[in-house]
Motif scaffolding. Structure first.
Motif, mmCIF file in Angstrom:
data_model
loop_
_atom_site.group_PDB
_atom_site.id
_atom_site.type_symbol
_atom_site.label_atom_id
_atom_site.label_comp_id
_atom_site.label_asym_id
_atom_site.label_seq_id
_atom_site.Cartn_x
_atom_site.Cartn_y
_atom_site.Cartn_z
ATOM 1 N N LEU A 39 0.831 -1.206 0.000
ATOM 2 C CA LEU A 39 0.000 0.000 0.000
ATOM 3 C C LEU A 39 0.865 1.255 0.000
ATOM 4 O O LEU A 39 0.568 2.220 -0.709
ATOM 5 C CB LEU A 39 -0.943 0.000 1.203
ATOM 6 C CG LEU A 39 -2.116 -0.959 1.131
ATOM 7 C CD1 LEU A 39 -2.850 -1.020 2.472
ATOM 8 C CD2 LEU A 39 -3.067 -0.565 0.024
ATOM 9 N N LEU A 40 1.927 1.239 0.787
ATOM 10 C CA LEU A 40 2.859 2.367 0.818
ATOM 11 C C LEU A 40 3.470 2.585 -0.567
ATOM 12 O O LEU A 40 3.529 3.712 -1.059
ATOM 13 C CB LEU A 40 3.957 2.118 1.855
ATOM 14 C CG LEU A 40 5.054 3.169 1.935
ATOM 15 C CD1 LEU A 40 4.485 4.495 2.420
ATOM 16 C CD2 LEU A 40 6.165 2.688 2.864
ATOM 17 N N LYS A 41 3.897 1.491 -1.189
ATOM 18 C CA LYS A 41 4.474 1.592 -2.540
ATOM 19 C C LYS A 41 3.460 2.166 -3.515
ATOM 20 O O LYS A 41 3.785 3.051 -4.310
ATOM 21 C CB LYS A 41 4.957 0.223 -3.023
ATOM 22 C CG LYS A 41 5.482 0.249 -4.455
ATOM 23 C CD LYS A 41 6.001 -1.092 -4.909
ATOM 24 C CE LYS A 41 4.877 -2.069 -5.093
ATOM 25 N NZ LYS A 41 5.286 -3.322 -5.727
ATOM 26 N N THR A 42 2.222 1.708 -3.453
ATOM 27 C CA THR A 42 1.180 2.187 -4.360
ATOM 28 C C THR A 42 0.939 3.683 -4.190
ATOM 29 O O THR A 42 0.873 4.422 -5.171
ATOM 30 C CB THR A 42 -0.131 1.409 -4.124
ATOM 31 O OG1 THR A 42 0.121 0.018 -4.350
ATOM 32 C CG2 THR A 42 -1.235 1.888 -5.033
ATOM 33 N N VAL A 43 0.838 4.128 -2.951
ATOM 34 C CA VAL A 43 0.610 5.551 -2.696
ATOM 35 C C VAL A 43 1.791 6.388 -3.175
ATOM 36 O O VAL A 43 1.609 7.416 -3.841
ATOM 37 C CB VAL A 43 0.334 5.788 -1.191
ATOM 38 C CG1 VAL A 43 0.368 7.268 -0.855
ATOM 39 C CG2 VAL A 43 -0.998 5.178 -0.794
ATOM 40 N N LEU A 44 3.003 5.949 -2.871
ATOM 41 C CA LEU A 44 4.175 6.730 -3.250
ATOM 42 C C LEU A 44 4.404 6.743 -4.762
ATOM 43 O O LEU A 44 4.773 7.781 -5.326
ATOM 44 C CB LEU A 44 5.410 6.217 -2.514
ATOM 45 C CG LEU A 44 5.397 6.435 -0.994
ATOM 46 C CD1 LEU A 44 6.629 5.805 -0.356
ATOM 47 C CD2 LEU A 44 5.286 7.901 -0.645
ATOM 48 N N VAL A 45 4.177 5.631 -5.436
ATOM 49 C CA VAL A 45 4.310 5.618 -6.896
ATOM 50 C C VAL A 45 3.230 6.510 -7.514
ATOM 51 O O VAL A 45 3.501 7.240 -8.478
ATOM 52 C CB VAL A 45 4.252 4.183 -7.468
ATOM 53 C CG1 VAL A 45 4.126 4.196 -8.986
ATOM 54 C CG2 VAL A 45 5.486 3.401 -7.062
ATOM 55 N N THR A 46 2.027 6.490 -6.957
ATOM 56 C CA THR A 46 0.976 7.371 -7.446
ATOM 57 C C THR A 46 1.395 8.829 -7.305
ATOM 58 O O THR A 46 1.195 9.635 -8.221
ATOM 59 C CB THR A 46 -0.350 7.119 -6.706
ATOM 60 O OG1 THR A 46 -0.732 5.759 -6.898
ATOM 61 C CG2 THR A 46 -1.454 8.035 -7.216
ATOM 62 N N LEU A 47 1.996 9.172 -6.181
ATOM 63 C CA LEU A 47 2.483 10.548 -5.992
ATOM 64 C C LEU A 47 3.557 10.901 -7.013
ATOM 65 O O LEU A 47 3.588 12.027 -7.525
ATOM 66 C CB LEU A 47 3.004 10.731 -4.571
ATOM 67 C CG LEU A 47 1.943 10.757 -3.470
ATOM 68 C CD1 LEU A 47 2.599 10.804 -2.100
ATOM 69 C CD2 LEU A 47 0.986 11.916 -3.666
ATOM 70 N N VAL A 48 4.440 9.961 -7.319
ATOM 71 C CA VAL A 48 5.456 10.198 -8.351
ATOM 72 C C VAL A 48 4.785 10.446 -9.699
ATOM 73 O O VAL A 48 5.123 11.402 -10.412
ATOM 74 C CB VAL A 48 6.440 9.008 -8.443
ATOM 75 C CG1 VAL A 48 7.287 9.092 -9.711
ATOM 76 C CG2 VAL A 48 7.329 8.951 -7.216
ATOM 77 N N LEU A 49 3.832 9.601 -10.063
ATOM 78 C CA LEU A 49 3.149 9.749 -11.347
ATOM 79 C C LEU A 49 2.412 11.081 -11.440
ATOM 80 O O LEU A 49 2.495 11.782 -12.451
ATOM 81 C CB LEU A 49 2.173 8.590 -11.568
ATOM 82 C CG LEU A 49 2.783 7.201 -11.702
ATOM 83 C CD1 LEU A 49 1.682 6.157 -11.817
ATOM 84 C CD2 LEU A 49 3.733 7.126 -12.865
ATOM 85 N N VAL A 50 1.703 11.429 -10.380
ATOM 86 C CA VAL A 50 0.957 12.690 -10.373
ATOM 87 C C VAL A 50 1.915 13.877 -10.434
ATOM 88 O O VAL A 50 1.725 14.805 -11.223
ATOM 89 C CB VAL A 50 0.041 12.778 -9.133
ATOM 90 C CG1 VAL A 50 -0.530 14.173 -8.969
ATOM 91 C CG2 VAL A 50 -1.074 11.748 -9.231
ATOM 92 N N GLY A 51 2.954 13.863 -9.625
ATOM 93 C CA GLY A 51 3.895 14.982 -9.588
ATOM 94 C C GLY A 51 4.629 15.181 -10.898
ATOM 95 O O GLY A 51 4.718 16.308 -11.408
ATOM 96 N N VAL A 52 5.144 14.111 -11.466
ATOM 97 C CA VAL A 52 5.881 14.221 -12.727
ATOM 98 C C VAL A 52 4.950 14.672 -13.847
ATOM 99 O O VAL A 52 5.303 15.545 -14.643
ATOM 100 C CB VAL A 52 6.568 12.881 -13.085
ATOM 101 C CG1 VAL A 52 7.125 12.911 -14.491
ATOM 102 C CG2 VAL A 52 7.655 12.564 -12.080
ATOM 103 N N THR A 53 3.770 14.105 -13.899
ATOM 104 C CA THR A 53 2.831 14.464 -14.960
ATOM 105 C C THR A 53 2.368 15.908 -14.817
ATOM 106 O O THR A 53 2.353 16.661 -15.797
ATOM 107 C CB THR A 53 1.614 13.522 -14.958
ATOM 108 O OG1 THR A 53 2.075 12.178 -15.052
ATOM 109 C CG2 THR A 53 0.681 13.814 -16.111
ATOM 110 N N TRP A 54 1.999 16.299 -13.619
ATOM 111 C CA TRP A 54 1.502 17.664 -13.397
ATOM 112 C C TRP A 54 2.578 18.688 -13.737
ATOM 113 O O TRP A 54 2.328 19.667 -14.412
ATOM 114 C CB TRP A 54 1.033 17.831 -11.957
ATOM 115 C CG TRP A 54 0.260 19.099 -11.775
ATOM 116 C CD1 TRP A 54 0.753 20.310 -11.396
ATOM 117 C CD2 TRP A 54 -1.129 19.278 -12.000
ATOM 118 N NE1 TRP A 54 -0.254 21.226 -11.362
ATOM 119 C CE2 TRP A 54 -1.422 20.621 -11.728
ATOM 120 C CE3 TRP A 54 -2.153 18.427 -12.391
ATOM 121 C CZ2 TRP A 54 -2.702 21.146 -11.837
ATOM 122 C CZ3 TRP A 54 -3.436 18.949 -12.492
ATOM 123 C CH2 TRP A 54 -3.695 20.290 -12.226
#
Length: 131
Positions: A39-54
């Motif tokens: 779950l931690l990995k999922t949340v942190l990877v999601t943050l990476v995806l959102v941050g890089v994309t945004w």
């Protein structure tokens, strides 16, 4: 959108997800139960995806095709992540053991997040340009 921006985004997708997956694995090896580590990995990877994309979409001249180009950069970043080849990149392990199904689920979720954020960011940038 420039080639250099896309190359940086591709590297950031791959490196960010790789570091997060490695760190989550280390946390799991240190004693955290597997599900919370995933779950931690999922949340942190999601943050990476959102941050890089945004951040990558924060250009005044974003066009409709930029969403597709960012999705392509995200796909290359997904493939470049070494954890992808072990089917341990994103959230798929929460529902299945590492394998082809996990890899496919990770890819679909990865692209859904990136395309969704890119579309919202594109709309936000275009709305701000007209304000």
């Amino acid at each position: 959108m420039s080639f250099i921006r896309l190359a940086v985004m591709t590297a950031a997708y791959a490196a960010g997800a790789c570091v997060v997956a490695w760190a989550a694995g280390m946390v799991a090896l240190a004693g955290l139960a597997p599900v919370p580590a995933l779950l931690l990995k999922t949340v942190l990877v999601t943050l990476v995806l959102v941050g890089v994309t945004w951040r990558g979409m924060a250009v005044a001249d974003t066009r409709r095709r930029d969403v597709a180009v960012v999705a392509l950069a995200a796909l290359v970043g997904f493939v470049a992540d070494p954890f992808t080849w072990a089917a341990r990149t994103y959230a798929g392990q929460l529902v299945a053991d590492a394998g082809v199904a996990t890899l496919a689920l990770d890819l679909v979720l990865w692209l859904v997040v990136v395309v969704g954020v890119a579309a919202v960011a594109r709309r936000d940038v275009r709305t701000a340009a007209y304000a």
